[in-house]
Design a protein around this motif. Sequence first.
Motif, PDB file in Angstrom:
ATOM      1  N   ARG A   1      36.894  43.200  13.810  1.00  0.00           N
ATOM      2  CA  ARG A   1      37.903  43.963  13.058  1.00  0.00           C
ATOM      3  C   ARG A   1      37.469  44.288  11.627  1.00  0.00           C
ATOM      4  O   ARG A   1      37.821  45.341  11.107  1.00  0.00           O
ATOM      5  N   ASN A   2      36.715  43.393  10.999  1.00  0.00           N
ATOM      6  CA  ASN A   2      36.316  43.607   9.603  1.00  0.00           C
ATOM      7  C   ASN A   2      34.913  43.051   9.403  1.00  0.00           C
ATOM      8  O   ASN A   2      34.733  41.982   8.823  1.00  0.00           O
ATOM      9  N   TYR A   3      33.928  43.793   9.892  1.00  0.00           N
ATOM     10  CA  TYR A   3      32.572  43.279   9.890  1.00  0.00           C
ATOM     11  C   TYR A   3      32.019  43.128   8.479  1.00  0.00           C
ATOM     12  O   TYR A   3      31.283  42.166   8.192  1.00  0.00           O
ATOM     13  N   SER A   4      32.343  44.031   7.589  1.00  0.00           N
ATOM     14  CA  SER A   4      31.818  43.953   6.222  1.00  0.00           C
ATOM     15  C   SER A   4      32.267  42.670   5.535  1.00  0.00           C
ATOM     16  O   SER A   4      31.468  41.981   4.883  1.00  0.00           O
ATOM     17  N   LYS A   5      33.555  42.346   5.666  1.00  0.00           N
ATOM     18  CA  LYS A   5      34.072  41.120   5.065  1.00  0.00           C
ATOM     19  C   LYS A   5      33.479  39.903   5.754  1.00  0.00           C
ATOM     20  O   LYS A   5      33.117  38.909   5.091  1.00  0.00           O
ATOM     21  N   PHE A   6      33.396  39.962   7.079  1.00  0.00           N
ATOM     22  CA  PHE A   6      32.791  38.866   7.838  1.00  0.00           C
ATOM     23  C   PHE A   6      31.359  38.618   7.377  1.00  0.00           C
ATOM     24  O   PHE A   6      30.943  37.479   7.150  1.00  0.00           O
ATOM     25  N   LEU A   7      30.593  39.709   7.208  1.00  0.00           N
ATOM     26  CA  LEU A   7      29.197  39.591   6.805  1.00  0.00           C
ATOM     27  C   LEU A   7      29.081  39.006   5.404  1.00  0.00           C
ATOM     28  O   LEU A   7      28.184  38.216   5.115  1.00  0.00           O
ATOM     29  N   GLU A   8      30.007  39.387   4.535  1.00  0.00           N
ATOM     30  CA  GLU A   8      30.017  38.837   3.182  1.00  0.00           C
ATOM     31  C   GLU A   8      30.193  37.317   3.209  1.00  0.00           C
ATOM     32  O   GLU A   8      29.485  36.576   2.506  1.00  0.00           O
ATOM     33  N   LEU A   9      31.123  36.841   4.033  1.00  0.00           N
ATOM     34  CA  LEU A   9      31.366  35.406   4.139  1.00  0.00           C
ATOM     35  C   LEU A   9      30.194  34.688   4.814  1.00  0.00           C
ATOM     36  O   LEU A   9      29.853  33.556   4.446  1.00  0.00           O
ATOM     37  N   PHE A  10      29.591  35.350   5.784  1.00  0.00           N
ATOM     38  CA  PHE A  10      28.438  34.753   6.475  1.00  0.00           C
ATOM     39  C   PHE A  10      27.268  34.593   5.505  1.00  0.00           C
ATOM     40  O   PHE A  10      26.611  33.540   5.479  1.00  0.00           O
ATOM     41  N   ARG A  11      27.016  35.611   4.705  1.00  0.00           N
ATOM     42  CA  ARG A  11      25.947  35.522   3.709  1.00  0.00           C
ATOM     43  C   ARG A  11      26.219  34.401   2.711  1.00  0.00           C
ATOM     44  O   ARG A  11      25.297  33.671   2.315  1.00  0.00           O
ATOM     45  N   LEU A  12      27.467  34.271   2.306  1.00  0.00           N
ATOM     46  CA  LEU A  12      27.847  33.230   1.357  1.00  0.00           C
ATOM     47  C   LEU A  12      27.596  31.847   1.954  1.00  0.00           C
ATOM     48  O   LEU A  12      27.123  30.940   1.257  1.00  0.00           O
TER      49      LEU A  12
ATOM     50  N   ASN B   1      26.429  47.090   6.693  1.00  0.00           N
ATOM     51  CA  ASN B   1      26.207  46.402   7.952  1.00  0.00           C
ATOM     52  C   ASN B   1      24.731  46.279   8.311  1.00  0.00           C
ATOM     53  O   ASN B   1      24.391  45.684   9.326  1.00  0.00           O
ATOM     54  N   THR B   2      23.850  46.849   7.502  1.00  0.00           N
ATOM     55  CA  THR B   2      22.444  46.911   7.886  1.00  0.00           C
ATOM     56  C   THR B   2      21.770  45.552   7.892  1.00  0.00           C
ATOM     57  O   THR B   2      20.632  45.448   8.334  1.00  0.00           O
ATOM     58  N   GLU B   3      22.452  44.503   7.429  1.00  0.00           N
ATOM     59  CA  GLU B   3      21.892  43.156   7.541  1.00  0.00           C
ATOM     60  C   GLU B   3      22.136  42.594   8.930  1.00  0.00           C
ATOM     61  O   GLU B   3      21.614  41.535   9.266  1.00  0.00           O
ATOM     62  N   GLY B   4      22.888  43.317   9.749  1.00  0.00           N
ATOM     63  CA  GLY B   4      23.258  42.813  11.058  1.00  0.00           C
ATOM     64  C   GLY B   4      22.073  42.653  11.980  1.00  0.00           C
ATOM     65  O   GLY B   4      20.924  42.775  11.581  1.00  0.00           O
ATOM     66  N   ALA B   5      22.342  42.349  13.244  1.00  0.00           N
ATOM     67  CA  ALA B   5      21.266  42.150  14.216  1.00  0.00           C
ATOM     68  C   ALA B   5      20.306  43.325  14.152  1.00  0.00           C
ATOM     69  O   ALA B   5      20.707  44.477  14.122  1.00  0.00           O
ATOM     70  N   GLY B   6      19.031  43.066  14.133  1.00  0.00           N
ATOM     71  CA  GLY B   6      18.028  44.112  14.007  1.00  0.00           C
ATOM     72  C   GLY B   6      17.217  44.000  12.742  1.00  0.00           C
ATOM     73  O   GLY B   6      16.231  44.707  12.573  1.00  0.00           O
ATOM     74  N   LEU B   7      17.612  43.116  11.823  1.00  0.00           N
ATOM     75  CA  LEU B   7      16.857  42.918  10.595  1.00  0.00           C
ATOM     76  C   LEU B   7      15.443  42.455  10.931  1.00  0.00           C
ATOM     77  O   LEU B   7      15.233  41.523  11.662  1.00  0.00           O
ATOM     78  N   GLY B   8      14.450  43.136  10.400  1.00  0.00           N
ATOM     79  CA  GLY B   8      13.060  42.769  10.668  1.00  0.00           C
ATOM     80  C   GLY B   8      12.472  43.455  11.885  1.00  0.00           C
ATOM     81  O   GLY B   8      11.249  43.426  12.083  1.00  0.00           O
TER      82      GLY B   8
END
Length: 272
Positions: free
Chosen positions: A137-148, A219-226
């Motif tokens: 539902r909110n991938y950007s916010k989710f990704l922010e928390l995951f990075r943190l 979202n570009t940090e998502g699966a596929g990095l590297g």
Amino acid sequence: MTLLKLHKWIYDPEVKQFFLDPFYEHEINFLKKIRIIDLRGEIDLKEIVDEISSISKKMGIKDLEWRIALRLYDLNAQIAELIRRILELLLVRQNLQLYTGEMFFCLKELAINAGKANYKLLFDKYITSKKGITAERNYSKFLELFRLEIEENGNENLLALARKDDRHFTITFQSSKEAVEVWVTNDQNVTYIEKEQILKKINPERLDNDTFIADEDDNTEGAGLGLTLVINLLKNYTGEEHPLKVVFYPDFIKIGFELKRSDLLAKKPQNE
């Protein structure tokens, strides 16, 4: 649909695409004793290396058919070194040791992405969903928390969750008479947005101008990095436009590549 599955064509309803699964285990007996190495618990890495070293010394240049699979939760420095040693020990017997570094780099990147994909699903399940935030539902916010979480605690908490749920991935390195194959299998599937990120990297022509994923979005940090680096490296040894393959099964995901033995030998310097 049954006939398609029989011929290893898998349909993913989320991305609305068929995928041909090129990654399957040939029946190989030479390394049968050690073809599965379980790294989820306490292990003696030196013992594993010594055993593989002992067997590899008995291998001749014609012993091309073997497979080793490693099951793990996370790729730490110690396990990465073990994997590199295994590749080197086995490839040197085929006079392909020149490619150890590059093949290890590709394998490592795929493993890192697999581990991170599992961690994201666990983080969603146990942490963010309890706060009303989900990756769907909110991938950007989710990704922010995951990075943190990664910045503050590294993989410590996420690794504990992986052990709790036994969420692992498997690295398979297989040699046949025709090719060398590497693939990584997650023991669960990934979110729709992660699928799109992977497809964006390995087959960008598939996505049209209406896709919701922009080149510069968060979202570009998502699966596929590297994966871009892996693809560019693989193109040096294959004529394929898209040398990295992915298959989305309902309950798991495979991603990997195949390098034809004839292509590798053709690329070797003549004085080698």
